[in-house]
Scaffold this active site. Structure first.
Site, PDB file in Angstrom:
ATOM      1  N   ASP A 311      62.226  41.425  50.812  1.00 48.39           N
ATOM      2  CA  ASP A 311      60.926  40.812  50.592  1.00 48.39           C
ATOM      3  C   ASP A 311      60.928  39.435  51.222  1.00 48.39           C
ATOM      4  OD1 ASP A 311      59.459  42.713  49.235  1.00 48.39           O
ATOM      5  OD2 ASP A 311      60.571  42.332  47.387  1.00 48.39           O
ATOM      6  N   ASP A 348      43.989  22.032  41.462  1.00 51.43           N
ATOM      7  CA  ASP A 348      44.477  23.358  41.901  1.00 51.43           C
ATOM      8  C   ASP A 348      45.887  23.580  41.372  1.00 51.43           C
ATOM      9  OD1 ASP A 348      45.163  25.636  43.190  1.00 51.43           O
ATOM     10  OD2 ASP A 348      44.510  24.984  45.182  1.00 51.43           O
ATOM     11  N   PHE A 378      38.508  29.191  42.445  1.00 57.80           N
ATOM     12  CA  PHE A 378      38.508  30.152  43.553  1.00 57.80           C
ATOM     13  C   PHE A 378      37.926  31.470  43.054  1.00 57.80           C
ATOM     14  CE2 PHE A 378      40.394  33.628  45.878  1.00 57.80           C
ATOM     15  CZ  PHE A 378      40.299  33.204  47.190  1.00 57.80           C
ATOM     16  N   GLU A 381      34.381  35.970  45.729  1.00 56.17           N
ATOM     17  CA  GLU A 381      33.110  35.961  46.446  1.00 56.17           C
ATOM     18  C   GLU A 381      33.036  34.778  47.415  1.00 56.17           C
ATOM     19  OE1 GLU A 381      28.423  35.879  45.363  1.00 56.17           O
ATOM     20  OE2 GLU A 381      29.860  36.208  43.740  1.00 56.17           O
ATOM     21  N   ARG A 383      35.549  32.689  48.123  1.00 57.34           N
ATOM     22  CA  ARG A 383      36.849  32.531  48.766  1.00 57.34           C
ATOM     23  C   ARG A 383      37.122  31.076  49.118  1.00 57.34           C
ATOM     24  NH1 ARG A 383      36.457  35.841  53.385  1.00 57.34           N
ATOM     25  NH2 ARG A 383      38.633  35.477  53.841  1.00 57.34           N
ATOM     26  N   SER A 384      36.670  30.210  48.232  1.00 55.01           N
ATOM     27  CA  SER A 384      37.021  28.800  48.399  1.00 55.01           C
ATOM     28  C   SER A 384      37.062  28.172  47.009  1.00 55.01           C
ATOM     29  CB  SER A 384      35.991  28.090  49.280  1.00 55.01           C
ATOM     30  OG  SER A 384      34.729  28.099  48.649  1.00 55.01           O
ATOM     31  N   LYS A 397      37.492  23.742  49.759  1.00 54.09           N
ATOM     32  CA  LYS A 397      38.685  24.050  50.540  1.00 54.09           C
ATOM     33  C   LYS A 397      38.771  25.563  50.599  1.00 54.09           C
ATOM     34  CE  LYS A 397      42.575  24.007  48.157  1.00 54.09           C
ATOM     35  NZ  LYS A 397      43.564  23.442  47.266  1.00 54.09           N
ATOM     36  N   ASP A 524      57.535  49.436  42.723  1.00 53.57           N
ATOM     37  CA  ASP A 524      58.698  49.521  43.613  1.00 53.57           C
ATOM     38  C   ASP A 524      59.582  50.712  43.273  1.00 53.57           C
ATOM     39  OD1 ASP A 524      58.244  47.364  45.229  1.00 53.57           O
ATOM     40  OD2 ASP A 524      59.277  45.948  43.914  1.00 53.57           O
TER      41      ASP A 524
END
Lengths: 682, 579
Positions: A311, A348, A378, A381, A383-384, A397, A524
């Site tokens: 990964d 954030d 965030f 819809e 996406r900021s 942002k 996995d």
């Protein structure tokens, strides 16, 4: 804990091993190892001969002292071989025990049930009474009494007892972080845990059983090697049995002690005696690396792995992306932009956001969140994300197209210089985040993956071993390719879904390759099961742990690389000691064969190239050498031969030189030296 | 002496030079590509297949191959038994030679069937012309063809990566006979005929010698048999004295031709393998290992034959021509030494001198050549034997580089190891137990009863089969079983071996040591071919390197050569050191 490496010969372990060496003389135990079993038979015959000489005084078989000595040395040979196995077992067991200690009797708060219903009352029982299907409760400060799966709640847990990692981890019901390990400690909150294994059936218990030998099965390579060694043994049975009529014809009486000595010296006792110790030590080394293997076979397979699926996050790169650069838009000062970037991310909580704050602070930005600020989370819809300041200013942002759309709606245009910058960053494998204030683009924040230090060298090492590395990432192909190139992996799977991993493994396997991977999530599990070596992280779900054939207690994704080396070491140690053992025969022939015939055929003295003192001293020297070489090689068997990734042919040359040529030369010297000592008496 | 040394050097260089193009030709042939002999033999082969109803294009698995091989061998055996036990009334018996006894017929049939040609009879008195042509000569072709066909199965298994279809046995077999053995034999036979070897169906010729004695000289269809006895690495001579007989090997030129003839196919097969599997480096590795082994055996032999016998030295007699006892003056000591090693490393077993009379060290080398049984080897059989050593070396060296052992991309696992070990064991087992039984009987001087009767039909004691006491007697018995087990066929001829004991014991030895080393390698190759192909990586051990060659050589020395050390010490080495 387990990182504290024990000394090779811990006195307590040695005592246990010595006791075990005698117990293992039981023919039924010995029978598992055909080579040493024949030595034991020879020892019994020598005991009979010694007793015969002692009681009858018949000197035709040599003196009593000589026969007794041969008997004792042979017995010692068997004991040494037993000791090698016993010390390997003892070390593995001690290692496992120290892990098990962490899960000694702890009180468990068993949740009472009525039928299928869980009641709100608990009863405290010893952890050993927990059965599969029971549910227990753990609260702040409790030691988790058994392995299990969280069915309710969330908690921070200190797993340092198992992993040695001091930072607490979060475990919660549902999802891929639901599994808890016995012996770890709940630091906060409370959880309900379902017991998933019967007592005595946890992975650790299984591992201990493997080490102890009761359920230890020979691995495929071990079986094939045993066949080879049994074949060699048979050749020498033929050599020794037919020698009797040959000698009769030549009118050369050969005492029984000489026959048995010749036989024991010729058969590959060195590797025969150390074979099981090598296998156990392999599992033990895995355990020392904090990896629990479910079978010896898995360790062996690891050495054959051709393809390694890794990964990206956590293995190749350090956790998450980090802000590495602020790129202000034309007309925006750098300082001003870093302040805005800081403001945009103060609220954030994502790792990326935090890294932006960190970078801005480094560059001297000082902004703090003013009162009355409105946080914009965030959403899928918009996406900021961003904030609305009380002054009416808004800072956003987000990805380029999100911001561009936002501007378009408001009739604003997107500066082309910023577009160029965005493209450059993306081309370099970074993630560009565009920051806008009041519909005015201020600049771009560049986020980059940071490749873990030392990874390039490790991948280079793997490449030399012939192992292909594949990076698995959710990133887009462009980013993935950039990071893959930078880290030096051979291939990558971008925008990977669990099915893609599975598909990749299948494709590789169809080409005849062996694939290893590491995983933790339930999704996995199929891939872990499909992979030839599937290492599940201990923090992973129960399903993942069941599917894999190893469990890594450290949850360290780079562990795969170590496991591959452990597997290679295991095979190499077997191969080199086999070579050494067989090469020893050359010198032993030259010690014993002349000794057998010298008395009746004096001409054969010329074959006595070592110039050994007398037939008796020659034979004794050979069997003594044969016996002591076993304990001398125990450290090598336990530690394993060092693996050097220098290419197969170079490695063969090197090992052939050390163990092949060494195996021819060493006994000539060894036997001669022993003979010098023995000749004082015989 | 220098001329003689240059002579053998020239012969060896010429063999190698001839075997490379032959290898290329055989590779094309077995791959089914067109060759220049198609026009001649294509129609003949098609006729054979049409008449027998065999579909030569049917792909066979390794088991089908073995079934076909063993069945057809059984039929040939029955045919040979019939001919040899009925030759007195069958046609073409001008000298009136009698039927063979059942035990001698068994030994003879088996030993020609398995490409050994032990020959406990003498050609002049033991067989009719019919037997020579239709039984022995025939078997010399088909037994060589069998070995070559089995080797080609291995080539194909290596080349075709992952498959169960390994070609057609009859196709490989018939092509070996018609396209390789037959044309080469024709050339050799023509050379022999022009140098005086008879090729007729006339009975004994009579002439009066200068002393006035009347001498009966056997003749018959000799040239044909002498050609295939070498081309097919059989070694069964037409006359009792084999290639030491003046009609069987008239001069130095025919000796060169016969030496070339017996070496060219075994060497050619090695190169054919490289061309066929498209890995010429691998061929070079095999050729290198075999040549080193061969030279190590050759050097002491040539040296000790040139030196001569120290016992004669002590008498003050000069041995300017080396040890000449048992040798032909027209060949000399050096060429005879060279022949004795060629004929023993390659499983020919024809002789141009008396091996019983070679120096003890040479005797040891001749024995060792057959004991290792890995350097060059017989038609096809050489590759089959060597394959086992490769598998064993692959296994040990594979582990040494930290991987499950692989050979040409296939994992070598327990099952293959089991088969390889059985095959590796059968050779020492047969030699040692056979010699052990014989030595036991000899040392006890047992009354042999029916197993060994003298000319008067009275039971003999075991020591009566020894013409030499002591170490040399032991060497004779050891040699007989070694020669049988290696399917070689040469002998330390001092041994009285035409009796039920030796006929039957070596006969059993011959069957096992021929067919197990065919079954084993074909089975391993078939099993490996059906496994998944693993592409090569940096961690894969390459088997076409010098390092790996050293490994193979070490395995041969330790497993094959050293296990005979005690036996050699009691026989030729004891003799050598006591001289």
């Amino acid at each position: 804990m387990s990182t504290s490496s024990t000394r090779l010969f811990e006195p307590a372990l040695v005592r246990t091993a010595i006791r075990q060496s005698f117990l293992k003389l039981n023919p039924r135990v010995q029978f598992r190892n055909p080579v040493m079993f024949t030595v034991e038979l020879g020892t019994i015959v020598m005991l009979a001969v010694t007793l015969y000489v002692a009681f009858t005084g018949d000197q035709s078989q040599g003196s009593l002292a000589y026969n007794l000595l041969v008997f004792l040395i042979l017995l010692l040979t068997v004991l040494f071989a037993n000791f090698a196995e016993a010390i390997a077992e003892a070390r593995g067991k001690a290692q496992a025990d120290s892990l098990r200690k962490t899960r000694e009797e702890t009180p468990a708060k068993l949740v009472q049930t009525v039928g299928e219903m869980y009641l709100n009352e608990v009863k405290t029982v010893p952890s050993s009474q927990l059965r599969k299907g029971d549910v227990f409760l753990c609260e702040t400060g409790d030691i988790i009494p058994s392995d299990g799966e969280i069915i309710e709640g969330i908690a921070t847990i200190d797993e340092s007892a198992i992993t040695g990692e001091s930072a607490p981890v979060i475990r919660e019901a549902g999802g891929d972080r639901s599994s808890v390990t016995g012996g770890t400690k709940v630091l906060s909150d409370q959880i309900k845990v379902l017991v998933t294994t019967q007592p005595g059936e946890s992975f650790l218990d299984k591992m201990i059983a493997l080490v102890e030998g009761a359920s230890r099965q020979k691995t495929p390579n071990e079986i094939a090697l045993t066949i080879l060694l049994a074949g060699f043994t048979l050749v020498f049975v033929i050599v020794c049995v037919t020698l009797k009529p040959f000698a009769d014809y030549a009118q050369t009486p050969i005492p029984i002690a000489a026959f048995i000595s010749l036989f024991v010296c010729l058969i590959p006792t060195t590797i025969g005696g150390l074979l099981s110790a090598i296998g156990i030590a392999g599992m033990d080394r895995a355990l020392r690396a904090n990896v629990i293997t479910k079978s010896g076979r898995a360790v062996e397979t690891a050495g054959d792995v051709d393809t390694l699926l890794l990964d990206k996050t956590g293995t190749i790169t350090l956790g998450n992306r980090r802000a590495t650069h602020f790129w202000p838009a034309p007309g925006v000062r750098e300082e001003a932009f870093s302040e805005i970037a800081l403001l945009s991310s103060l609220a954030d909580e994502t790792p990326e956001g935090k890294s932006i704050v960190e970078l801005a602070r480094q560059q001297g930005a000082k902004a703090t969140l003013p009162e009355g600020v409105q946080l914009i989370k965030f959403t899928a819809e918009t996406r900021s994300s961003g904030i609305n300041l009380p002054s009416g200013e808004s800072i956003r942002k987000g990805a380029q197209d999100a911001i561009r759309n936002m501007l378009k709606r408001n009739g604003q245009s997107f500066p082309s210089e910023v577009s160029d910058r965005v493209r450059t960053i993306a081309g370099n494998g970074g993630t560009p985040l565009v920051v806008a204030r009041n519909e005015d683009v201020q600049g771009v924040i560049e986020l980059q993956d940071i490749i873990k230090p030392g990874m390039q060298e490790r991948f280079e090492r793997l490449r030399k071993m012939g192992v292909k590395t594949v990076m698995v990432t959710g990133d887009n192909p462009l980013t993935a390719e950039y990071i893959a190139r930078k880290a030096g992996v051979d291939d990558f799977i971008a925008e990977a879904k669990p099915e893609d991993k599975m598909q990749y493994i299948r494709t590789e396997q169809a080409q005849g390759k062996l694939v290893a991977m590491m995983g933790d999530g339930t999704n996995d599990a199929p891939a872990l099961a499909q992979a030839d070596v599937g290492v599940a992280m201990n923090s992973g779900t129960q399903a993942a742990k069941e599917a894999g054939n190893m469990v890594d207690l450290d949850n360290d994704p780079t562990k795969l690389i170590e496991i591959v080396e452990i597997g290679k070491q295991l095979l190499m140690t077997r191969g080199t000691l086999t070579t050494f053992s067989i090469a020893n025969d050359v010198a032993k022939y030259f010690a014993i064969v002349p000794a057998l015939f010298i008395l009746s055929i004096p001409g054969l003295q010329k074959l006595n190239i070592m110039g050994l003192h007398s037939p008796e001293s020659a034979i004794l020297s050979a069997v003594i050498f044969n016996a002591i070489v076993i304990p001398l090689l125990i450290p090598l068997a336990l530690k394993g031969v060092t693996y050097k990734p220098i290419g197969a042919s170079a490695l063969l040359r090197r090992n052939l030189f050390i163990y092949g040529l060494g195996g021819v030369v060493v006994p000539f010297i060894g036997i001669k030296i022993i003979d010098l000592v023995v000749s004082l008496f015989f | 002496m220098t001329t003689e040394l240059l002579g053998i050097l020239f012969i060896f260089a010429m063999t190698v030079a001839l075997s490379i193009p032959l290898g290329r030709y055989m590779a094309r042939l077995y791959a089914g590509e067109s060759t220049f002999l198609d026009a001649v033999f294509g129609p003949i082969e098609r006729l054979f297949f049409r008449a027998s109803g065999i579909d030569a294009s049917r792909e066979m698995t390794w088991k089908d191959h073995l079934k076909a091989l063993l069945t057809i061998n059984l039929i040939w055996f029955l045919w040979a038994m019939f001919v040899l036990t009925n030759q007195s009334w069958l046609p073409w018996n001008p000298d009136g030679n009698p039927d063979m006894t059942p035990d001698l017929a068994f030994n003879t049939a088996i030993s020609f069937l398995v490409n050994c040609n032990l020959q406990h009879y003498s050609g002049e008195t033991g067989v009719s012309y019919f037997s020579q042509i239709f039984c022995l000569n025939f078997l010399q072709f088909v037994s060589a063809g069998t070995g070559m066909a089995a080797a080609v199965v291995i080539f194909k298994a290596i080349r075709d990566r992952q498959t169960t279809e390994l070609g057609n046995f009859y196709d490989f077999f018939l092509k070996s006979c018609t396209r390789v053995l037959l044309p080469l034999s024709l050339i050799v036979a023509i050379v022999l005929v022009f140098n005086g070897t008879p090729m007729n169906l006339v009975g004994k010729a009579e002439y009066t010698s200068l002393q006035g004695d009347t001498v009966q000289v056997s003749q018959g269809p000799a040239a044909a048999m002498i050609a295939i006895k070498h081309i097919g690495t059989n070694g069964g001579g037409y006359f009792g004295a084999n290639s030491a007989h003046p009609l069987e090997n008239p001069n130095y030129l025919t000796m060169i031709v016969e030496l070339l003839a017996q070496t060219v196919i075994p060497l050619g097969m090695i190169f054919a393998m490289g061309f066929y599997i498209r890995n010429r480096r691998f061929s070079r590795m095999v050729f290198g290992v075999m040549t080193v082994g061969f030279l190590l055996l050759l050097a002491p032999t040539v040296w000790s034959e040139i030196q001569g016998n120290p016992a004669i030295d002590r008498l003050g007699i000069a041995q300017t021509h080396g040890a000449m006892e048992g040798k032909e003056v027209r060949f000399g000591a050096t060429a005879s030494a060279y022949w004795s090693i060629i004929t023993t490393v390659i499983s020919t077993g024809s002789v141009n001198s008396m091996h019983d009379s070679t120096m003890p060290l040479s005797g040891a080398m001749e024995l060792l050549s057959m004991m290792t049984n890995a350097f060059y080897g017989g038609c096809g059989a050489g590759i089959l034997n060597f394959y086992i050593f490769i598998i064993l070396a692959v296994f040990i060296s594979g582990l040494m580089v930290g991987r499950t052992p692989e050979f040409m991309g296939k994992k070598v696992e327990a099952r293959e190891m089991k088969i390889a070990m059985i095959v590796a064991l059968v050779h020492p087992l047969m030699i040692m137990t056979g010699t052990a039984i014989a030595s036991y009987l000899a040392s006890a001087d047992a009354n042999m009863g029916w197993w060994f009767v003298n000319a008067e039909g009275q039971p003999n004691h075991a020591t009566a089969w020894l013409n030499n006491p002591g170490f040399h007697g032991f060497s004779e018995m050891l040699y007989e079983f070694t020669s049988s087990s290696a399917n070689n066929g040469s002998g330390f001829e001092g041994l009285g071996d035409n009796n039920p004991f030796w006929n039957i014991s070596t006969g059993i030895c011959l069957i096992l040591t021929r067919f197990l080393p065919i079954i084993g390698p074909v089975a391993i190759a078939g099993l490996l071919a059906s496994k998944k192909y693993i592409p090569e990586s940096a961690g894969t051990l390459r088997t076409d390197t010098g390092t790996f060659g050293i490994m193979v050589f070490a395995v041969i020395v330790i497993l094959a050569a050293l296990s005979f050390f005690p036996a050699l010490a009691l026989g030729p080495l004891a003799e050598y050191f006591s001289l």
